[in-house]
Structures are given as structure tokens and as C-alpha cells.
Scaffold this active site. Structure first.
Site, PDB file in Angstrom:
ATOM      1  CG  HIS A 104     -47.618 -32.054 -10.347  1.00 10.19           C
ATOM      2  ND1 HIS A 104     -46.415 -31.514 -10.747  1.00 10.19           N
ATOM      3  CD2 HIS A 104     -47.332 -33.281  -9.838  1.00 10.19           C
ATOM      4  CE1 HIS A 104     -45.437 -32.381 -10.473  1.00 10.19           C
ATOM      5  NE2 HIS A 104     -45.970 -33.455  -9.926  1.00 10.19           N
ATOM      6  CB  SER A 126     -52.961 -23.712 -12.439  1.00 12.27           C
ATOM      7  OG  SER A 126     -52.677 -23.438 -11.087  1.00 12.27           O
ATOM      8  CD  GLU A 154     -53.539 -35.000 -12.140  1.00 10.78           C
ATOM      9  OE1 GLU A 154     -53.424 -35.986 -11.371  1.00 10.78           O
ATOM     10  OE2 GLU A 154     -53.109 -33.855 -11.856  1.00 10.78           O
ATOM     11  N   GLY A 173     -45.644 -35.682 -14.487  1.00  7.50           N
ATOM     12  CA  GLY A 173     -45.341 -34.329 -14.924  1.00  7.50           C
ATOM     13  C   GLY A 173     -43.865 -34.019 -14.996  1.00  7.50           C
ATOM     14  CG  ASP A 229     -49.488 -26.551  -7.907  1.00  4.73           C
ATOM     15  OD1 ASP A 229     -49.113 -26.612  -6.722  1.00  4.73           O
ATOM     16  OD2 ASP A 229     -50.674 -26.393  -8.251  1.00  4.73           O
TER      17      ASP A 229
END
Length: 300
Positions: free
Chosen positions: A41, A100, A118, A144, A164
Site C-alpha cells: 500500500h 515508505s 498502489e 496490494g 501498511d
């Protein structure tokens, strides 16, 4: 999904997550062979702290904004802060905060690679633009969780998966993570998997920890930062990262920085942390005077 990380970039949860990410990448780079970073993500990769979304919540002010002027930071937090500075290319105002993907790409070596997932159109477009000139980085506009199973094991046979999600499904998100992790670990049992999660109610997190304990993983380390009591479903009280197949001595690398975060970011008398092994005989961080699951830290 309606979630946009731009509202929350640079907050205390990002600080913990990205501190752990820096430590994990540093551990991977202890070996000369290349590794692969997979982000399920990814978001847009970089965020404008002066943008309307960030200023609406001002969450970064109480996270990154505090640490950027702190002195005497431990080596891990200092390396994280230097990475944020690099994202700003000498801009002393530090207008941007890296997500990240940016942190991973900045720290990766020439032979390493990144697979970024994404789903949202705008975020995926921004991610592609950010990394359009970096041949090491590959952007996938897809779910994801589905991509994770397809992308493991990577050709490098070494690496890290960061999970995440926005937790829009709240407690149900943990069940999705468990299902996806199980499938990925069956294909790539030796990979490192880092799962970020919010803490509102402790009762929502405990079943996930129990699942991790019985998942078959040989090593599971949990690092948590709690700024308020975990007794309200209406606010983000804390945050955690669970690391499956945690590198050797990762707990020692994290400890000094994790101890400091409640003092700098928390509320006096309420801020706490935890660093513990769910799987493996490792040292628990617990106060000597009482059998409580968290350290209570008070400002002086």
C-alpha cells in the site's frame, strides 16, 4: 477507498513505522547480495507538509516536527532524520515528508529493487512520476494483497514486504492481513514481513498477535508506541509494527530509539512503549516493579 495519507504524513505512527523500515533495510544491507523491497500500500511516495491536507490535521507537528529539532538522538532515529533531510534536497524548511517507498529507494543500493503497489488512481500516478527515472523501482496499480502473493518470492530470494493498509475495514483488516500473510509465507517462508497497525482498542490487536504466535513463523518481533491508553475506538491511541522473520538483534537496534519516542512525543503519565518477541525466546521490555505490559514514561 477514501483514505489519503497526506492528512497523516509525518505523524507519530509514521515515525515508528519508518524508523523500523530504516532498521530493516540496514539489516538487509549487511549482506552483499541484492534484495527486493515490496510495498503493498505504497501511497504517493512523498508528501507536502504545507499542503492543505497536512495543514488541516497538523499531525506532523507532533511527530516529525518535534524530532527534527531534537538533540541527542540515538543512531537509528538520526539516520531516519537524515533520510527525511535528503528528501528535501537541502531545503532547511523541510517541506516534504517521504513515504515508505521514497525511504526504501533512497537507502537501496544499485542492485536492489522495489515493487510498489498502489490501487488509487491519483496516488499511483504520483508514484510513477516520482520514480519515473529510477530503473530499480516498479510501480503496480493493483490490489496490494493480491500482488503480494504474485510477487513472492522475488528473483533476489531476499527481501522485505511492508504491509501498511489504511485499515478502513478497521478490525476486519487484520483478518485480511492474516489470510494474505499465510499465502505469502507459504510461497516465501524466509522473507521478512513488516505489518504496520493502528492501536485504538487493545482487544482489536490481541487476536492478530495470537494469530502471529501460531502462524509458524520462527521469529516475530513487535514494536509498539502508545501515546494514550488503548481504550477508545474513536481515536488513534498508539501504533505498532509486527516483524515476521525479524533479523538477528533487531530488538537491540530498535530499543534505544523506541525508549526515547514516548518521552519526546507522548503525554506525561500516559505514553508507553513495548518491544517484545511474540515468537522466540527474546527479551521483553517490562517494568521491574509491576507486571504491566507496557513501560510508562513520564517527562521530567
Amino acid at each position: 477507498m477514501n483514505y489519503r495519507h497526506a492528512y497523516h504524513a509525518g505523524n507519530f505512527a509514521d515515525v515508528l513505522k519508518h524508523m523500523v523500515l530504516v532498521a530493516l533495510i540496514d539489516a538487509l544491507e549487511q549482506k552483499a547480495s541484492p534484495f527486493c523491497y515490496i510495498d503493498t500500500h505504497a501511497g504517493r511516495g512523498r508528501y507536502d507538509l504545507r499542503g492543505a491536507e497536512a495543514r488541516k490535521t497538523a499531525e506532523a507537528d507532533a511527530g516529525f516536527g518535534v524530532l527534527r529539532t531534537a538533540s541527542g538522538l540515538p543512531p537509528l532515529l538520526w539516520k531516519w532524520l537524515e533520510t527525511v533531510r535528503a528528501c528535501n534536497e537541502g531545503d532547511e524548511a523541510m517541506r516534504h515528508y517521504p513515504g515508505s517507498p521514497w525511504i526504501a529507494a533512497h537507502l537501496m543500493r544499485e542492485g536492489d529493487s522495489a515493487q510498489l503497489c498502489e490501487l488509487q488512481d491519483g496516488e499511483a500516478s504520483a508514484l510513477r512520476q516520482l520514480f519515473h527515472a529510477d530503473r530499480r523501482v516498479h510501480v503496480h496499480q493493483r490490489d496490494g494483497y493480491e500482488a503480494m502473493k504474485a510477487l513472492v518470492p522475488p528473483p533476489e530470494k531476499r527481501g522485505l514486504v511492508l504491509i501498511d493498509p489504511p485499515y478502513e475495514a478497521q478490525e476486519a483488516e487484520f483478518r485480511t492481513i492474516e489470510k494474505s500473510l499465510k499465502a505469502a509465507m507459504e510461497k516465501w517462508p524466509g522473507g521478512i514481513y513488516a505489518v504496520w497497525y493502528p492501536i485504538k482498542l487493545r482487544s482489536h490487536v490481541q487476536p492478530f498477535h495470537r494469530w502471529l504466535s501460531k502462524s509458524g513463523a520462527k521469529r516475530v518481533l513487535v514494536a509498539e508506541l502508545l501515546l494514550r491508553p488503548d481504550d477508545s475506538p474513536l481515536r488513534l491511541n498508539g501504533t505498532g509494527v509486527a516483524i515476521v522473520n525479524a533479523p538477528w538483534k533487531l530488538d537491540e537496534v530498535l530499543r534505544d530509539s523506541l525508549r526515547l519516542l514516548p518521552k519526546l512525543l507522548g503525554t506525561p503519565g500516559e505514553s508507553e512503549y513495548r518491544l517484545t518477541w511474540l515468537v522466540e525466546d527474546g527479551p521483553d521490555e517490562r517494568p521491574a516493579h509491576a507486571p504491566q505490559p507496557f513501560h510508562s514514561v513520564r517527562r521530567r
